[in-house]
Design a protein around this motif. Structure first.
Motif, short mmCIF file in Angstrom:
data_model
loop_
_atom_site.label_atom_id
_atom_site.label_comp_id
_atom_site.label_asym_id
_atom_site.label_seq_id
_atom_site.Cartn_x
_atom_site.Cartn_y
_atom_site.Cartn_z
N MET A 142 11.52 67.62 72.55
CA MET A 142 11.14 67.37 71.16
C MET A 142 11.40 68.58 70.27
O MET A 142 11.07 68.58 69.09
CB MET A 142 9.65 66.99 71.08
CG MET A 142 9.32 65.68 71.79
SD MET A 142 10.30 64.28 71.21
CE MET A 142 9.59 64.07 69.58
N MET A 181 9.33 63.59 62.71
CA MET A 181 8.75 62.33 63.19
C MET A 181 8.43 61.38 62.04
O MET A 181 8.55 60.16 62.18
CB MET A 181 7.49 62.62 64.02
CG MET A 181 7.78 63.35 65.32
SD MET A 181 8.94 62.49 66.40
CE MET A 181 7.93 61.13 66.94
N ASP A 226 9.33 58.30 72.27
CA ASP A 226 8.44 58.33 73.44
C ASP A 226 8.82 57.27 74.46
O ASP A 226 8.53 57.41 75.65
CB ASP A 226 6.99 58.15 73.00
CG ASP A 226 6.78 56.86 72.21
OD1 ASP A 226 7.74 56.42 71.54
OD2 ASP A 226 5.68 56.29 72.27
#
Lengths: 300, 459
Positions: A232, A263, A209
């Motif tokens: 993503m 993630m 991010d």
């Protein structure tokens, strides 16, 4: 047309996932590994490189199959091969330009590790694309080495490649890491300010991010939420899966099996240490010159 | 006021002020209306090389302190930053064998500060010494007589000197610098990265202001200190990951609570080995960094690398002012000046000095091109210090270059703003360049301008 982006790194350095993510940006087009800087012309590459003939051609054939035929089937790959072999005198740049025309004004992104196989490969890239954006992507030499050793044990094409190279020193991942990055540093440092950016893969992947918008800013492309959200999902790329039987590869085998951004796994990413025994050289640690370079690049 | 131009500078000291062996104008301060200058010698072996503290009075330099002499055996420690070939020749004095005899006990004066502690009736001048038998801090009430107020090395004679004497929140701070060990000397890295504080230095009472290296052994020295934003900032030398910057309010009793505001050499990693100079300007703290040694730190084998400049805001955020663009956890950093590493000169290895004068920020570099020129057998020898200036911290102008016409003047070790103007203290490496040329069977084709210089910039 925009300048392309070339990601420079040896194998197993997060380049597949990084290229996959950047390639999903609405203003970019992520390519498989084209391996086009091995020589000056298509013919020299096609007929002159053992690596290219063994598996290095998968990426360019899949790309042309997708762009010419709209699909990556065995038939489309055969047509792509015929198209390529009919143009042996084409310079590398002309083939890139052809792909660019088909893709439109999106930024082409190539991440072929073969660009760092030899110095003349990278010199060729810089000669052919003197103004290209370059991302020098780094992974800790221990992480890269262990990952490469593991992959070599399981991947058929790499096993084949290893059999071709009988010199154990040339196969040593530490040597590959050091030679690749020494070359990248030496040849990109003289470039104009900002043309080449360097980043540690672990740092970037653990804070996507934070880093993805920076990459967009550097490339002068959108960094809004929609663009970042698209990035993503590298699994949405037509190249983020195994290709047809006659060109299954063109990217890291693990990425082709599982191209999603995990993630949870990325959150656990930690940089290993430069100190201690190497898993692939019993009783031995990194050479001093490797440690020197690794510290220069930000590892401890 | 607009920035000073090259024509505004004139030399007010040259040739090491009669002692060409004194190669560095290391420290300067304005005390009781006079300029004080602390000098140093890279290789103080004889009374002729004894470093001095001088005062500029009525246009004349007057010696107010000179290193004591003591019997020496003729031996000299090897500087860890020198190539071995240099060390051998330097030990022999370049040309002649050195005879045992009296030699200076102090090799120079590294830092100065004006401070009034609990026992000081008035502000006193404090001067940090360099010494092979342990650096001390000298004190002078009148600028005439100087006396040590610390034990050598504050109890550890292996500590070569102290640097960055800095006043903050009614206290005086000093950082250990350099180490003397068996036959060698490291002028920068102390046995441990100790930082001391005292509210009464005249009484000789100093206490640790922080854990050594702020609790990290990779911080091998505190290289610079500077008050800004109500904090005291400290910049470190870190060969593992690159310099760090820490800050404290210095509240309560020492050791104080410190917070790290910059790490990983501002993500230039260990190529930004040391935070070497700081100055507060227009609300930000400017931090210059780079590599020690002659573009290549031989102890840690780092470099060649070129210097960078960042600035830190009160909230702890920072900008890259000059250097290589980079991705960082704090965002994309692009040099605001559009100058790359080394201010676009790869031979500018370190920002050696920063000072604000008449509303303009000045920056002095350490530039080692002359050494490189000899090494590669270049026909002409170029290089020397550079002085840069900026009125806003972002647009930078080159004011002086090429060592003011002497490539052997490789650095601006000190910049000080005084009521008389901006003072520049140089570092001259004519002796080392001569030796290097001789080792390559080459005659050094440079004017024989040895010894430090001091330049005054004023309208």
């Amino acid at each position: 047309m925009p300048e392309p982006l070339f990601i420079l790194c040896p194998p197993r350095s997060y380049s597949s996932i990084v290229c996959g993510m950047l390639g999903q940006h609405p203003q970019c087009y992520g390519l498989p590994e084209l391996n086009l800087f091995l020589a000056d012309t298509i013919g020299e590459i096609w007929y002159g490189s053992t690596f290219f003939r063994s598996s290095g051609f998968h990426g360019i054939c899949r790309t042309l199959a997708q762009l010419h035929s709209g699909e990556q089937t065995e038939e489309a790959v055969i047509l792509a091969k015929e198209w390529i072999t009919a143009r042996p005198s084409w310079p590398v740049r002309r083939l890139f330009d052809h792909i660019q025309e088909l893709v439109g004004d999106r930024i082409l992104i190539d991440k072929s590790p073969s660009t760092l196989f030899r110095r003349d490969h990278l010199e060729r890239l810089l000669r052919v694309y003197p103004n290209a954006n370059i991302l020098h992507l780094i992974r800790h030499p221990r992480g890269m080495g262990e990952s490469l050793i593991t992959l070599r044990k399981t991947d058929k094409s790499l096993k084949f490649f290893d059999q071709l190279v009988t010199d154990a020193q040339r196969l040593d991942p530490e040597r590959m890491w050091r030679n690749s990055h020494e070359m990248a540093v030496a040849l990109t440092d003289p470039l104009p300010l900002g043309q080449c950016m360097r980043v540690k893969g672990e740092l970037m992947m653990s804070q996507l991010d934070v880093f993805l918008p920076q990459l967009c800013e550097w490339l002068g492309i959108r960094s809004d939420a929609e663009a970042i959200a698209a990035m993503m999902h590298p699994e949405d790329s037509p190249y983020a899966r195994l290709g047809p039987a006659n060109a299954p590869g063109g990217n890291d085998p693990n990425f082709l099996q599982d191209p999603k951004v995990d993630m949870a796994r990325l959150a656990r990413l930690k940089e290993p240490s430069l100190v201690g025994e190497l898993s692939w050289r019993t009783g031995d640690g990194f050479r001093p010159k490797t440690i020197r370079l690794a510290k220069q690049l930000g590892y401890a | 006021m607009p920035m000073l131009q090259a024509g505004n500078f004139r030399r007010i000291a040259r040739g090491g002020l009669g002692r060409p062996g004194l190669n560095m104008a290391y420290a300067m301060a304005e005390f009781r209306g006079h300029l004080y200058l602390g000098t140093s010698s890279a290789n103080a072996r004889s009374p002729d090389d004894a470093p001095r503290v001088l005062r500029l009075q009525d246009g004349e330099w007057r010696v107010v302190h000179e290193s004591p002499l003591a019997a020496g055996d003729g031996s000299a420690p090897t500087d860890v930053q020198f190539p071995q070939e240099f060390a051998r020749l330097l030990k022999r004095g370049g040309e002649k064998e050195e005879a045992p005899g009296p030699r200076p006990t102090e090799t120079g004066y590294r830092s100065m500060a004006i401070f009034q502690g609990a026992s000081d009736a008035e502000p006193a001048l404090y001067v940090a010494t360099m010494s092979l038998s342990g650096g001390t801090v000298l004190r002078s009430e009148d600028g005439e007589s100087f006396a040590p107020v610390t034990e050598p090395g504050m109890g550890n004679p292996a500590v070569y000197s102290f640097q960055a004497l800095t006043v903050h929140s009614g206290r005086l701070f000093a950082a250990a610098a350099g180490r003397v060990s068996e036959g060698t000397i490291d002028r920068n890295v102390p046995p441990e990265a100790a930082l001391y504080v005292s509210d009464d230095p005249a009484s000789g009472t100093w206490t640790p202001a922080a854990l050594p290296g702020f609790g990290d052994v990779a911080n091998v020295a505190v290289a610079t200190l500077c008050p800004a934003h109500g904090y005291l900032y400290a910049g470190t030398v870190n060969p593992e990951r690159g310099f760090e910057v820490w800050r404290t309010k210095a509240e309560g009793e020492a050791p104080f609570e410190w917070t790290r505001v910059v790490d990983n050499g501002a993500y230039g990693y260990n190529q930004n080995l040391a935070a070497s100079a700081m100055a507060e300007f227009e609300g930000a703290l400017y931090v210059g960094c780079g590599v020690t040694g002659f573009g290549h730190d031989r102890v840690y084998d780092i470099g060649p690398a070129a210097c960078e400049l960042i600035r830190i805001w009160p909230d702890g955020s920072w900008d890259l002012v000059a250097g290589r663009p980079r991705f960082t956890p704090q965002g994309l950093k692009v040099p605001l000046s559009m100058l790359g590493a080394g201010l676009d000169d790869p031979f500018n290895a370190m920002v050696w000095s920063l000072a604000v004068h008449d509303g303009v920020l000045y920056l002095g570099t350490h530039q080692w091109e002359a050494f490189r020129a000899i090494e590669i057998g270049a026909e002409d020898i170029f290089g020397g210090y550079q002085l840069w200036a900026s009125e806003d911290g972002e647009q930078w102008t080159l004011v002086l270059e090429d060592g003011g016409g002497n490539p052997a003047d490789v650095g601006l070790r000190t910049l000080v703003s005084t009521s008389q103007g901006l003072l520049l203290g140089t570092c001259n490496q004519m002796q080392l360049l001569t030796i290097m040329a001789r080792l390559r069977d080459r005659k050094l084709d440079l004017p024989d301008r040895r010894g430090f210089e001091v330049l005054l910039g004023a309208r």
